[in-house]
Design a protein around this motif. Structure first.
Motif, PDB file in Angstrom:
ATOM      1  N   GLU A 122     -32.938  -5.057   3.416  1.00  0.00           N
ATOM      2  CA  GLU A 122     -31.948  -6.655   2.735  1.00  0.00           C
ATOM      3  C   GLU A 122     -30.759  -5.953   2.184  1.00  0.00           C
ATOM      4  N   ALA A 123     -30.797  -4.839   0.884  1.00  0.00           N
ATOM      5  CA  ALA A 123     -29.838  -4.086   0.354  1.00  0.00           C
ATOM      6  C   ALA A 123     -28.665  -3.957   1.195  1.00  0.00           C
ATOM      7  N   GLY A 124     -28.570  -3.073   2.646  1.00  0.00           N
ATOM      8  CA  GLY A 124     -28.005  -2.509   3.256  1.00  0.00           C
ATOM      9  C   GLY A 124     -27.216  -3.525   4.903  1.00  0.00           C
ATOM     10  N   GLY A 125     -28.265  -4.280   4.679  1.00  0.00           N
ATOM     11  CA  GLY A 125     -27.322  -5.500   5.612  1.00  0.00           C
ATOM     12  C   GLY A 125     -26.385  -6.312   4.640  1.00  0.00           C
ATOM     13  N   LEU A 126     -26.645  -6.712   3.222  1.00  0.00           N
ATOM     14  CA  LEU A 126     -25.988  -7.885   2.606  1.00  0.00           C
ATOM     15  C   LEU A 126     -24.650  -6.838   2.408  1.00  0.00           C
ATOM     16  N   VAL A 127     -24.252  -5.190   2.499  1.00  0.00           N
ATOM     17  CA  VAL A 127     -23.431  -4.020   1.757  1.00  0.00           C
ATOM     18  C   VAL A 127     -22.178  -4.351   3.295  1.00  0.00           C
ATOM     19  N   SER A 128     -23.395  -4.361   4.220  1.00  0.00           N
ATOM     20  CA  SER A 128     -22.189  -4.023   5.654  1.00  0.00           C
ATOM     21  C   SER A 128     -21.386  -5.466   5.817  1.00  0.00           C
ATOM     22  N   LEU A 129     -22.003  -6.569   5.439  1.00  0.00           N
ATOM     23  CA  LEU A 129     -21.336  -7.332   5.790  1.00  0.00           C
ATOM     24  C   LEU A 129     -20.008  -7.534   4.998  1.00  0.00           C
ATOM     25  N   CYS A 130     -20.366  -7.023   3.325  1.00  0.00           N
ATOM     26  CA  CYS A 130     -19.654  -6.781   2.427  1.00  0.00           C
ATOM     27  C   CYS A 130     -18.724  -5.962   3.111  1.00  0.00           C
ATOM     28  N   THR A 131     -18.860  -4.299   3.318  1.00  0.00           N
ATOM     29  CA  THR A 131     -17.717  -3.834   3.240  1.00  0.00           C
ATOM     30  C   THR A 131     -17.427  -3.145   4.476  1.00  0.00           C
ATOM     31  N   ASN A 132     -17.818  -3.425   5.360  1.00  0.00           N
ATOM     32  CA  ASN A 132     -17.017  -3.090   6.978  1.00  0.00           C
ATOM     33  C   ASN A 132     -15.712  -2.581   7.056  1.00  0.00           C
ATOM     34  N   PRO A 133     -14.741  -3.999   6.682  1.00  0.00           N
ATOM     35  CA  PRO A 133     -13.690  -3.519   6.375  1.00  0.00           C
ATOM     36  C   PRO A 133     -12.445  -2.177   5.704  1.00  0.00           C
ATOM     37  N   ILE A 134     -13.215  -2.175   4.431  1.00  0.00           N
ATOM     38  CA  ILE A 134     -13.176  -0.892   4.089  1.00  0.00           C
ATOM     39  C   ILE A 134     -13.437   0.466   4.748  1.00  0.00           C
ATOM     40  N   TRP A 135     -14.862   0.546   5.456  1.00  0.00           N
ATOM     41  CA  TRP A 135     -14.975   2.119   5.919  1.00  0.00           C
ATOM     42  C   TRP A 135     -14.057   1.279   8.092  1.00  0.00           C
ATOM     43  N   LEU A 136     -13.590   0.648   8.104  1.00  0.00           N
ATOM     44  CA  LEU A 136     -13.419   0.442   9.229  1.00  0.00           C
ATOM     45  C   LEU A 136     -11.657   1.398   8.954  1.00  0.00           C
ATOM     46  N   ILE A 137     -11.012   0.680   8.207  1.00  0.00           N
ATOM     47  CA  ILE A 137      -9.487   1.203   7.371  1.00  0.00           C
ATOM     48  C   ILE A 137      -9.777   3.091   7.535  1.00  0.00           C
ATOM     49  N   LYS A 138     -10.423   3.204   6.506  1.00  0.00           N
ATOM     50  CA  LYS A 138     -11.262   4.123   6.149  1.00  0.00           C
ATOM     51  C   LYS A 138     -11.535   5.425   6.940  1.00  0.00           C
ATOM     52  N   THR A 139     -11.712   4.894   7.939  1.00  0.00           N
ATOM     53  CA  THR A 139     -12.061   6.199   9.390  1.00  0.00           C
ATOM     54  C   THR A 139     -10.994   6.181   9.983  1.00  0.00           C
ATOM     55  N   ARG A 140     -10.484   5.308  10.363  1.00  0.00           N
ATOM     56  CA  ARG A 140      -8.466   5.377  10.509  1.00  0.00           C
ATOM     57  C   ARG A 140      -8.037   6.545  10.386  1.00  0.00           C
TER      58      ARG A 140
END
Length: 306
Positions: A114-132
């Motif tokens: 449950e915690a992981g799912g909520l965190v993914s929804l909140c932070t996906n844009p941050i990780w995408l930019i970091k990876t690029r």
């Protein structure tokens, strides 16, 4: 089970732990990401091994290359761990009808998922930019992003806001990673606490364990999670890479990644970069739990003294 701490305490301890972890282990995250970016047809980064990768990046790009994308990584890690421990603590409280009742592995698994799912929804844009930002180099990117804001603005202009959530599907599958890790951590923690109690240690549960115990528990639980969920990470990175100059994405969806990886690289392709991943994440997990548990103890003591 001791009384659950205030939720701001778990969030604060998680934020401090996240910052400490990414600051200590970031260069290995760069190496892991670039190994994952290679496929069976095109080799973007010709590194022989982890040590050679670090040496080559330093020689060609300077120390700055080892910290490409560091700002969103710090932000992402700090926010993610803060939210994760907050949501995880809230879920455990909800599942525990009696505060003295010990939660089962199923409850820990559900709370972590449950915690992981909520965190993914909140932070996906941050990780995408970091990876690029990690993947662009002077040799491989004709129009590099100049920074976090430029990356954000360029992605919105060229690909639309939905691009910020590329990789969210397999990212939600990666919820299993945190679920496995935290369940393993909690169950191993119980075993160590019970062992010390049988040895006659009179301390309370929260004081029985020391930093060495947290390091061992954090590292062991991370190994189990990585080995079982690593292919998801490879798929996520493949999907979120920047499109070509013509605007054509390399992969259409997660299933396309799986088929192409299996076709050109075989099973080994789903575990490329796992060596730097283990070298980074096992000690990183140890650092996370050492910092988290000790900061949490400190905050509890400060609250009791007020």
């Amino acid at each position: 089970m001791s009384q659950p701490p205030w939720q701001w305490e778990t969030a604060t301890a998680g934020a401090v732990a996240g910052f400490a972890t990414v600051a200590a282990m970031y260069p290995l995250d760069i190496v892991r990401t670039r190994f994952q970016a290679n496929d069976g047809r095109v080799t973007k980064f010709t590194y022989k091994n982890t040590a050679h990768a670090i040496f080559t990046i330093t020689r060609l790009e300077g120390l700055r290359g080892l910290y490409a994308g560091f700002s969103p990584a710090v932000l992402g890690s700090t926010v993610s761990w803060s939210l994760y421990f907050f949501f995880y603590g809230r879920a455990k409280q909800r599942y525990s009808k009696n505060r003295e009742e010990k939660l089962s592995p199923t409850h820990h698994l559900a709370a972590a998922a449950e915690a992981g799912g909520l965190v993914s929804l909140c932070t996906n844009p941050i990780w995408l930019i970091k990876t690029r930002l990690q993947l662009q180099t002077p040799l491989h990117q004709s129009r590099p992003y100049s920074g976090v804001y430029d990356a954000f603005r360029t992605i919105l202009r060229e690909e639309g806001w939905t691009a910020l959530y590329k990789g969210l599907g397999p990212g939600l599958l990666m919820v299993s990673h945190g679920a496995i890790q935290f369940t393993a951590y909690e169950e191993l923690r119980k075993l160590v606490v019970d062992y010390k109690k049988r040895k006659g240690n009179p301390d309370s549960d929260s004081n029985l364990l020391n930093s060495f115990d947290y390091a061992l528990l954090g590292g062991s639980s991370k190994i189990a999670a990585i080995l079982l969920t690593y292919p998801f990470q490879v798929c996520i990175l493949a999907i979120i890479q920047r499109p070509s100059s013509e605007g054509i994405p390399k992969y259409m969806n997660s299933w396309h990644v799986v088929k192409e990886t299996a076709r050109f690289e075989g099973l080994r392709g789903f575990y490329k970069g796992i060596t730097p991943n283990l070298l980074k994440n096992v000690p990183a997990s140890s650092i996370t739990f050492i910092v988290y548990e000790n900061v949490l103890k400190l905050l509890r003591r400060l609250r009791k003294n007020d």
